[in-house]
Design a protein around this motif. Structure first.
Motif, short mmCIF file in Angstrom:
data_model
loop_
_atom_site.label_atom_id
_atom_site.label_comp_id
_atom_site.label_asym_id
_atom_site.label_seq_id
_atom_site.Cartn_x
_atom_site.Cartn_y
_atom_site.Cartn_z
N SER A 56 -48.19 12.28 20.12
CA SER A 56 -48.76 13.59 19.86
C SER A 56 -47.72 14.76 20.39
CB SER A 56 -50.09 13.82 20.23
OG SER A 56 -50.03 13.35 21.60
N TYR A 57 -46.96 14.48 21.16
CA TYR A 57 -45.86 15.46 21.72
C TYR A 57 -44.76 15.34 20.96
CZ TYR A 57 -49.50 15.12 25.71
OH TYR A 57 -50.50 15.23 26.24
N CYS A 58 -44.40 14.70 19.99
CA CYS A 58 -43.37 15.04 19.04
C CYS A 58 -43.49 14.89 17.45
CB CYS A 58 -42.04 13.89 19.47
SG CYS A 58 -42.37 12.40 19.41
N ARG A 59 -44.40 13.90 17.30
CA ARG A 59 -44.95 13.79 15.83
C ARG A 59 -43.72 13.46 14.94
NH1 ARG A 59 -50.05 15.78 15.19
NH2 ARG A 59 -50.90 16.79 17.34
N ARG B 124 -30.30 38.72 27.57
CA ARG B 124 -30.17 40.19 26.81
C ARG B 124 -31.30 41.08 26.63
NH1 ARG B 124 -27.54 38.50 21.59
NH2 ARG B 124 -26.30 37.39 22.87
N ALA B 125 -32.55 40.36 26.38
CA ALA B 125 -33.71 41.28 26.30
C ALA B 125 -34.34 41.96 27.60
CB ALA B 125 -34.80 40.37 25.66
N GLY B 126 -33.66 41.68 28.76
CA GLY B 126 -34.01 41.76 30.23
C GLY B 126 -35.14 41.09 30.58
N ALA B 127 -35.33 39.89 30.42
CA ALA B 127 -36.54 39.10 30.84
C ALA B 127 -36.41 39.15 32.22
CB ALA B 127 -36.46 37.97 30.13
N ARG B 128 -37.60 39.30 32.92
CA ARG B 128 -37.80 39.08 34.48
C ARG B 128 -38.57 37.68 34.89
NH1 ARG B 128 -39.27 43.97 32.95
NH2 ARG B 128 -41.42 43.58 33.45
N ARG B 129 -39.23 37.25 34.01
CA ARG B 129 -39.95 36.17 34.25
C ARG B 129 -40.32 35.42 32.98
NH1 ARG B 129 -44.77 32.81 35.07
NH2 ARG B 129 -44.52 31.43 36.77
N VAL B 130 -39.63 34.18 32.75
CA VAL B 130 -39.61 33.41 31.31
C VAL B 130 -40.37 32.19 31.68
CG1 VAL B 130 -38.01 32.26 29.65
CG2 VAL B 130 -37.23 34.45 31.09
N ILE B 131 -41.22 31.99 30.33
CA ILE B 131 -42.09 30.59 30.50
C ILE B 131 -41.41 29.78 29.41
CG2 ILE B 131 -44.28 29.53 29.82
CD1 ILE B 131 -45.65 32.28 30.41
N VAL B 132 -40.96 28.77 29.86
CA VAL B 132 -40.10 27.73 28.84
C VAL B 132 -41.18 26.56 28.57
CG1 VAL B 132 -38.41 26.12 28.70
CG2 VAL B 132 -38.05 28.15 29.76
N ILE B 133 -41.56 26.46 27.51
CA ILE B 133 -42.45 25.20 27.02
C ILE B 133 -41.57 24.20 26.43
CG2 ILE B 133 -44.11 24.51 25.58
CD1 ILE B 133 -44.78 27.69 25.20
N GLY B 134 -41.82 22.94 27.52
CA GLY B 134 -40.99 21.80 26.76
C GLY B 134 -39.77 21.53 28.04
N ALA B 135 -39.83 20.19 28.49
CA ALA B 135 -38.95 19.76 29.60
C ALA B 135 -38.01 18.86 28.77
CB ALA B 135 -39.22 19.13 30.69
N GLY B 136 -37.69 19.11 27.64
CA GLY B 136 -36.55 18.22 26.95
C GLY B 136 -35.29 18.76 26.98
N CYS C 291 -40.90 34.38 26.32
CA CYS C 291 -41.17 32.74 26.20
C CYS C 291 -40.14 32.04 25.62
CB CYS C 291 -42.54 32.70 25.63
SG CYS C 291 -43.34 31.03 25.22
N ILE C 292 -39.88 30.99 25.74
CA ILE C 292 -38.78 30.05 25.04
C ILE C 292 -39.59 28.70 24.79
CG2 ILE C 292 -36.81 28.59 24.98
CD1 ILE C 292 -35.66 30.85 26.91
N CYS C 293 -39.83 28.76 23.46
CA CYS C 293 -40.70 27.33 23.11
C CYS C 293 -39.87 26.52 22.33
CB CYS C 293 -41.76 28.02 21.89
SG CYS C 293 -42.68 26.53 21.57
N SER C 294 -39.70 25.21 23.28
CA SER C 294 -38.81 24.29 22.73
C SER C 294 -39.34 23.02 22.38
CB SER C 294 -37.70 23.97 23.98
OG SER C 294 -38.23 23.47 25.02
N VAL C 295 -40.83 23.10 22.07
CA VAL C 295 -41.28 21.79 21.74
C VAL C 295 -40.50 21.27 20.28
CG1 VAL C 295 -43.28 22.58 22.79
CG2 VAL C 295 -42.94 22.96 20.51
N PRO C 296 -40.66 19.91 20.17
CA PRO C 296 -40.35 19.33 18.91
C PRO C 296 -40.98 19.94 17.37
CG PRO C 296 -40.69 17.77 20.36
CD PRO C 296 -41.16 18.92 21.06
N LEU C 297 -40.25 20.22 16.40
CA LEU C 297 -40.75 20.74 15.42
C LEU C 297 -42.15 20.25 14.82
CD1 LEU C 297 -39.93 22.84 13.09
CD2 LEU C 297 -39.45 20.49 11.50
N GLY C 298 -42.48 18.92 14.87
CA GLY C 298 -43.59 18.58 14.74
C GLY C 298 -44.72 19.07 15.46
N VAL C 299 -44.48 19.43 16.61
CA VAL C 299 -45.62 19.88 17.77
C VAL C 299 -45.43 21.59 17.40
CG1 VAL C 299 -46.43 20.33 19.92
CG2 VAL C 299 -45.02 18.05 19.23
N LEU C 300 -44.48 21.98 16.90
CA LEU C 300 -44.39 23.69 16.86
C LEU C 300 -45.41 23.87 15.82
CD1 LEU C 300 -42.92 26.31 17.47
CD2 LEU C 300 -41.49 25.43 15.62
N LYS C 301 -45.37 22.86 14.76
CA LYS C 301 -46.28 23.36 13.50
C LYS C 301 -47.77 23.35 13.87
CE LYS C 301 -43.15 21.90 9.84
NZ LYS C 301 -42.91 21.60 8.53
#
Length: 418
Positions: free
Chosen positions: A27-30, A87-99, A300-310
């Motif tokens: 369920s975490y990559c599909r 480049r967008a001037g982010a100060r605090r970033v949430i990254v989703i996924g530790a791949g 936010c940087i969302c780096s989950v696999p495509l199957g989960v992204l959907k």
């Protein structure tokens, strides 16, 4: 890791240990990795990864037109996403996924002094890289190679950390077929890529092309499709874009990590703020900030696999170009079985790379890991609709034994050619 029950073992060539993957049911990559669906092009990959509203970027191998479906493609794309956040001037970033995409993004942000937290759904890091113990040795049951080695930033990291690497020549397989001697596969593949009518859907174009060939040429071409396309793109012809013919797979000075990807992943994750067992279902990226679970940030940087992204809910919904890109990208079905024996009973390939051509296709690729890991061990790969044929209704033990049977059939065919 599993050990076979003695009462179910074959009396010949009995595996002592085995592991069967189920990435498509995870369920975490599909699925295994991204592929182009009919009508899909590399432009759809780039579009999916565009910066949205100065607050959100989707990242990963699915967004990388240069190295899709590859670990270093994910790593590079994570860094690309992090640069957009800077480049967008982010100060605090949430990254989703530790791949590797998430780790690449977080390392770059940390190096820039930007506050960053990584949310990982699993109880481990690494995503679709996963090293485990099989008997006395470490094996990778997900990604296992550093591909496109000369142009691979992860390979440079592995060298810097002193990770042991072994080159693999995928261009010279020890090949056999169930219906007699096989040769001319590479020539048939290149002829197909040159001769197919690319204006047609892929399956229709292949059918028309095959109709122009002699029986011997058509046989070699079908095997070339199994070995050079289906096992790489991981879906049936009817579910692939004609542009899948041009997306690179293995064969560019690839290097194997005998100690497993884990040793590299652990180095890359050192010093990062990673929160495990934090599955994400909703990303709120409305104006004024980003909220994911209990975390708040401005990017936010969302780096989950495509199957989960959907499956994720985006608030607001993704823009139409990104939704269109998602509709033209899918997850391929690729599974792996790793078998270990007391002795190497199969013919030895000088390159460690084996191919088995059968009709219908089954375990097309085998990697002989014996010399690298010091114990008779082989890994077999199976893709697309062959997974359903071989896995449906079977226990993992049954699947492992069926794979062993395919390896035995390959070995008999090789011996018959000698």
């Amino acid at each position: 890791m599993n050990t076979l029950h003695p009462e179910k073992e074959s009396p010949v060539h009995r595996p002592t240990a085995w592991h069967v993957t189920h990435w498509s049911r995870d369920s975490y990559c599909r699925g295994a990795y991204s592929t182009l669906l009919p009508g899909g092009t590399p432009v759809h990959r780039a579009t999916l990864g565009e910066c949205l509203g100065g607050r959100l970027v989707i990242a990963g191998e699915a967004c990388n037109p240069r190295a899709p479906a590859m670990v270093h493609g994910a790593w590079d794309d994570g860094i690309r996403a992090a640069k957009l956040a800077v480049r967008a001037g982010a100060r605090r970033v949430i990254v989703i996924g530790a791949g590797c995409a998430g780790l690449g993004a977080a390392r770059h942000l940390r190096a820039q002094g930007i506050d960053c937290v990584v949310l990982e759904a699993r109880e481990r890091i690494g995503g679709r890289t996963h090293s485990l113990q099989l008997g006395a040795v470490t094996v990778d049951v997900g990604a296992a190679w550093l591909q496109q080695f000369d142009d691979n930033a992860l390979a440079r990291e592995a060298e810097r950390f002193g990770v042991r690497l072994v080159a693999t020549d995928f261009g010279q397989p020890l090949a056999a077929a169930s219906d007699g001697p096989v040769d001319g596969i590479d020539a048939a593949w290149e002829a197909l890529r040159r001769g197919i009518d690319r204006r047609l859907p892929l399956a229709e174009g292949v059918a028309r092309y095959l109709a122009t060939l002699t029986p011997a040429e058509a046989r070699a071409t079908r095997y070339a499709i199994d070995g050079n396309l289906i096992i790489e793109a991981c879906r049936p012809l009817e579910e692939l874009s004609v542009d899948s013919l041009d997306e690179e797979g293995v064969g560019a000075n690839d290097h194997f990590l005998p100690g497993g990807y884990r040793q590299l992943i652990d180095h890359l994750a050192a010093g990062l703020d990673i929160r495990l067992e934090q599955p994400v279902a909703r990303i709120d990226w409305q104006e004024g900030g980003v909220r994911v679970n209990d975390e708040r940030g401005d990017f936010c940087i969302c780096s989950v696999p495509l199957g989960v992204l959907k499956t994720l809910q985006f608030v607001p919904a993704l823009p139409e170009p990104q939704q269109d890109a998602l509709a033209h990208l899918g997850m391929g079905t690729l599974e792996k079985v790793v078998l270990q024996f007391e002795e190497r009973w199969w013919p030895r390939s000088p390159t460690g790379y084996l191919r088995w051509y059968d009709t219908p296709a089954s375990w097309v690729e085998w990697l002989d890991l014996t010399d690298a890991v010091g114990k008779p061990t082989v890994a077999g790969l199976i893709a697309a609709d062959a997974v359903e044929r071989q896995f449906s209704g079977r226990s993992d033990e049954d699947i492992a034994l069926a794979a062993r049977d395919a390896l035995q059939a390959w070995a008999r065919a090789v011996e018959a050619m000698r």
